[in-house]
Write a protein that holds these residues in place. Structure first.
Motif, short mmCIF file in Angstrom:
data_model
loop_
_atom_site.label_atom_id
_atom_site.label_comp_id
_atom_site.label_asym_id
_atom_site.label_seq_id
_atom_site.Cartn_x
_atom_site.Cartn_y
_atom_site.Cartn_z
N ASP A 77 0.80 -1.29 -0.01
CA ASP A 77 0.07 0.16 0.08
C ASP A 77 0.90 1.38 -0.06
OD1 ASP A 77 -2.29 -1.54 0.05
OD2 ASP A 77 -2.69 -1.39 2.11
N PHE A 78 2.01 1.32 0.75
CA PHE A 78 2.81 2.26 0.86
C PHE A 78 3.48 2.50 -0.45
CE2 PHE A 78 7.14 4.07 1.55
CZ PHE A 78 6.93 5.21 1.98
N GLU A 79 4.04 1.41 -1.17
CA GLU A 79 4.72 1.69 -2.52
C GLU A 79 3.63 2.22 -3.46
OE1 GLU A 79 6.43 -2.16 -2.95
OE2 GLU A 79 8.15 -1.85 -1.79
N LYS A 80 2.37 1.91 -3.27
CA LYS A 80 1.41 2.22 -4.31
C LYS A 80 1.14 3.76 -4.22
CE LYS A 80 -3.21 1.37 -5.97
NZ LYS A 80 -3.88 2.82 -6.16
N ALA A 81 1.08 3.97 -2.94
CA ALA A 81 0.68 5.48 -2.80
C ALA A 81 2.07 6.51 -2.96
CB ALA A 81 0.38 5.72 -0.93
N LEU A 82 3.13 5.89 -2.67
CA LEU A 82 4.13 6.69 -3.04
C LEU A 82 4.55 6.75 -4.47
CD1 LEU A 82 6.84 7.86 -1.86
CD2 LEU A 82 8.02 5.80 -2.37
N LYS A 83 4.03 5.99 -5.36
CA LYS A 83 4.18 5.80 -6.79
C LYS A 83 2.91 6.94 -7.31
CE LYS A 83 3.80 2.79 -10.86
NZ LYS A 83 3.48 1.58 -11.65
N ASP A 84 1.78 6.65 -6.78
CA ASP A 84 0.65 7.80 -6.99
C ASP A 84 1.02 9.02 -6.74
OD1 ASP A 84 -0.81 5.42 -7.89
OD2 ASP A 84 -2.12 5.38 -6.05
N TYR A 85 1.75 9.34 -5.80
CA TYR A 85 2.03 10.74 -5.25
C TYR A 85 3.32 11.24 -6.25
CZ TYR A 85 3.94 14.38 -2.58
OH TYR A 85 4.45 15.69 -2.13
N SER A 86 4.34 10.42 -6.73
CA SER A 86 5.23 10.98 -7.45
C SER A 86 4.66 11.14 -9.09
CB SER A 86 6.23 9.85 -7.54
OG SER A 86 5.96 8.58 -8.04
#
Length: 87
Positions: A77-86
């Protein structure tokens, strides 16, 4: 070197043996050398006292950790959120 000098350990080794002793990993010989060192070294006695307090507080806290499955899901979930944020 006589056998009496082999019984004394430097402070850095005393700290390692202190840590090992708290987790029941130190040998009887290591514990004997630590006790002898602590009789002469005020700094290491304080280190041992503080280390014991820390271990006791951690045991008292009854912290419950996440299992591997929950950690993996959180990481995903964190990696997905980080990818979406970037993006």
């Amino acid at each position: 070197m006589s056998k009496t000098f082999k019984f004394f350990i430097p402070c850095d080794k005393a700290h390692i043996v202190c840590d090992k002793a708290q987790y029941r990993e130190a040998s009887l010989w290591e514990k004997a050398k630590l006790i002898t060192h602590l009789a002469f070294c005020k700094i290491c006695r304080k280190y041992t006292k503080n280390n014991t307090k820390l271990t006791d507080k951690i045991k008292e806290s009854q912290i419950q950790c996440l299992d591997r499955k929950d950690k993996a899901a959180m990481k995903k979930d964190f990696e997905k959120a980080l990818k979406d944020y970037s993006n």
